[in-house]
Design an enzyme around this catalytic site. Structure first.
Site, short mmCIF file in Angstrom:
data_model
loop_
_atom_site.label_atom_id
_atom_site.label_comp_id
_atom_site.label_asym_id
_atom_site.label_seq_id
_atom_site.Cartn_x
_atom_site.Cartn_y
_atom_site.Cartn_z
N TYR A 143 0.82 -1.21 0.00
CA TYR A 143 0.00 0.00 0.00
C TYR A 143 0.85 1.27 0.00
O TYR A 143 0.43 2.33 0.45
CB TYR A 143 -0.99 -0.01 1.17
CG TYR A 143 -2.30 -0.66 0.80
CD1 TYR A 143 -3.41 0.11 0.48
CD2 TYR A 143 -2.40 -2.04 0.71
CE1 TYR A 143 -4.60 -0.49 0.08
CE2 TYR A 143 -3.59 -2.65 0.34
CZ TYR A 143 -4.69 -1.86 0.02
OH TYR A 143 -5.87 -2.46 -0.37
N GLY A 263 -10.25 -5.54 -4.94
CA GLY A 263 -8.89 -5.96 -5.28
C GLY A 263 -8.26 -6.82 -4.22
O GLY A 263 -7.58 -7.81 -4.52
N ASP A 264 -8.49 -6.48 -2.95
CA ASP A 264 -7.97 -7.30 -1.85
C ASP A 264 -8.61 -8.68 -1.85
O ASP A 264 -7.96 -9.68 -1.59
CB ASP A 264 -8.22 -6.60 -0.51
CG ASP A 264 -7.55 -5.24 -0.44
OD1 ASP A 264 -6.31 -5.20 -0.40
OD2 ASP A 264 -8.27 -4.23 -0.43
N ARG A 265 -9.92 -8.72 -2.14
CA ARG A 265 -10.61 -10.01 -2.17
C ARG A 265 -10.09 -10.85 -3.33
O ARG A 265 -9.92 -12.07 -3.19
CB ARG A 265 -12.12 -9.79 -2.34
CG ARG A 265 -12.92 -11.09 -2.18
CD ARG A 265 -12.81 -11.58 -0.75
NE ARG A 265 -13.34 -12.93 -0.57
CZ ARG A 265 -12.60 -14.02 -0.55
NH1 ARG A 265 -11.29 -13.95 -0.72
NH2 ARG A 265 -13.14 -15.20 -0.35
N SER A 268 -6.49 -12.15 -2.32
CA SER A 268 -6.52 -13.15 -1.26
C SER A 268 -7.00 -14.49 -1.78
O SER A 268 -6.44 -15.55 -1.45
CB SER A 268 -7.39 -12.68 -0.09
OG SER A 268 -8.73 -12.51 -0.50
#
Length: 466
Positions: A143, A263-265, A268
């Site tokens: 980040y 995006g994080d999902r 992951s």
């Protein structure tokens, strides 16, 4: 499987309420805050998603978050939000970034950022390096706060990438990925900026994404570059396949208002799938679907809540959400049902006619077990996932709801459509669902039935040909 998330964490704060008036001081909305919610953001959000995956679907999965933290009040709040996740931390040397979002109803009004300026590259501890060394799969969630630029950490990540899958989610303010990672996952704008690729026109997204992915794979020396394209899905470029066509994985149509966290999902789910031994293509397909499901259920605003009791199949969207949003907008919810085992022209005409009666069409689809009980052990010809996917691909179908009972009464009770449509030559009053529809003011109707078009006759014709 030991999963290690490496990256920068921040604190997200959501202030939500209603805005029914303007301020007397300026023409801006006044939000009457009804709820305040704090959660871990950045790599912390990614770790929380992986923890939920491990609890829900996996056995023998352990999770660690390698990050740096400050000693301020926001860092204390972050630690509380990350409870249950094993933290391996060092000092950040900078204030904890805090992002506060103000929402009125379903709409974002403004965001305040605190402590989000440039930060120095932090030092790392031996324990942090050892955690990365011992991983079975690594997800770098950068980040732009400097951790991914630490040279000691980068040396370890490059070494680890030679033996286990490493997924790198880059940031425009962060460093380049280390060579050899399994997949780098920039979004479209990040890929264009990093590669220097230009987009010729608004419709030129796929070509520009493919050019950017090919250029970045050579520059970053990664095994693959996966460019996420929002509602279009994701585009894969493999190492050494510059002469071949890029692979596009389309996304379901979910119509989400807030893409935050998608995006994080995606990353992951991608890391978890690669760690489980699936191929890159299969892992990206899984990640695209998980990201769509995440947004369809409300995104970060619904994180940690129990999902609504409905099933998502392939590109199908959340039927309960579609019905609810259509009603909230003052629209008419239309539903129809059946087995739809081998789609034919009769189905297409019935579905098209049904859709014209309202503002959305939800298809209640018999599950495989339900079809077998109704039609016999030789049916269905196609499984429920394939049937749902074909129906969802039709422009006139807005959602699919799979039910396992012999009749659709329970599905209808959950959806509460305004109109229930059946194709046939019988009276609407003869349908057992009619009384149920009348109980909430709904109406049952029939549309013309086409005897020459049926699954049974089509299956018989195919058997003769075979």
């Amino acid at each position: 499987m030991r999963i290690v998330v490496v990256g920068d964490v921040l604190l997200d704060v959501d202030l939500s309420g209603d805005a029914g008036r303007l301020s007397p001081d300026a023409p801006v909305p006044v939000v009457d805050v009804a709820a305040v919610r704090r959660r871990a953001g950045g790599a912390g959000l990614t770790a929380r998603m992986l923890q939920q995956d491990a609890q829900d679907n996996r056995s023998g999965v352990s999770l660690e978050l390698v990050t740096v933290l400050s000693d301020d009040d926001a860092a204390s709040a972050l630690r509380a939000e990350l409870a249950g996740i094993r933290l391996v931390t060092g000092p950040s040397g900078a204030p904890t970034p805090v992002k506060t979002r103000v929402r009125a109803g379903n709409h974002a009004v403004v965001r305040f950022d605190e402590g989000c300026g440039a930060a120095p590259v932090p030092s790392v501890t031996e324990e942090m390096l050892q955690a990365v060394e011992g991983a079975d799969v690594v997800l770098v969630s950068d980040y732009g706060r400097g951790l991914a630029a630490n040279e000691q950490l980068r040396e370890v990540l490059e070494r680890v990438a030679g033996r286990v899958p490493v997924v790198w989610d880059p940031h425009p303010s962060g460093p380049e990925p280390v060579p050899g990672v399994a997949a780098v996952t920039p979004n479209f704008s990040e890929a264009l900026k990093a590669s220097g690729t230009t987009q010729g026109s608004a419709s030129d997204v796929i070509r520009a994404a493919a050019d950017a992915a090919a250029a970045l794979e050579r520059t970053w020396k990664s095994k693959a570059v996966v460019v996420t394209l929002g509602e279009r899905g994701a585009l894969i470029h493999h190492q050494g396949t510059s002469a071949e066509l890029p692979h596009l994985v389309p996304a379901p149509a979910i119509g989400a208002n807030d893409p935050c966290g998608a995006g994080d999902r995606f990353c992951s789910a991608l890391a978890l799938a690669l760690g489980g031994g699936t191929t890159l293509g299969e892992a990206v397909e899984t990640a695209v679907q998980r990201a769509a499901e995440f947004l369809g259920r409300g995104g970060v605003s619904a994180l940690g809540e129990d999902p609504e009791p409905t099933q998502l199949h392939g590109p199908a969207v959340d039927a309960l959400r579609v019905a609810r949003e259509t009603r909230e907008a003052g629209g008419t919810v239309v539903a129809t049902g059946g087995c739809f085992d081998l789609l034919h022209a009769g189905h297409a005409r019935t579905l098209s006619a049904a859709r014209r009666l309202g503002d959305c069409l939800i298809v209640c689809l018999n599950s495989d077990e339900s079809v077998r009980r109704l039609k016999g052990p030789q049916r269905p010809i196609m499984g429920e996932d394939d049937r749902a996917e074909l129906l969802s691909a039709l422009e006139c179908v807005d959602a699919v709801f799979v039910f396992g009972e012999d009749t659709p009464e329970e599905a209808l009770a959950a959806l509460r459509p305004d109109i229930w449509v059946k194709g046939g030559d019988y009276s609407a009053t003869e349908l057992p669902e009619s009384a149920l529809l009348r109980s909430w003011g709904g109406q049952t109707v029939t549309v013309p039935y086409i005897p020459a078009r049926s699954t049974t006759s089509l299956a018989a014709a195919l058997a003769e040909v075979g």
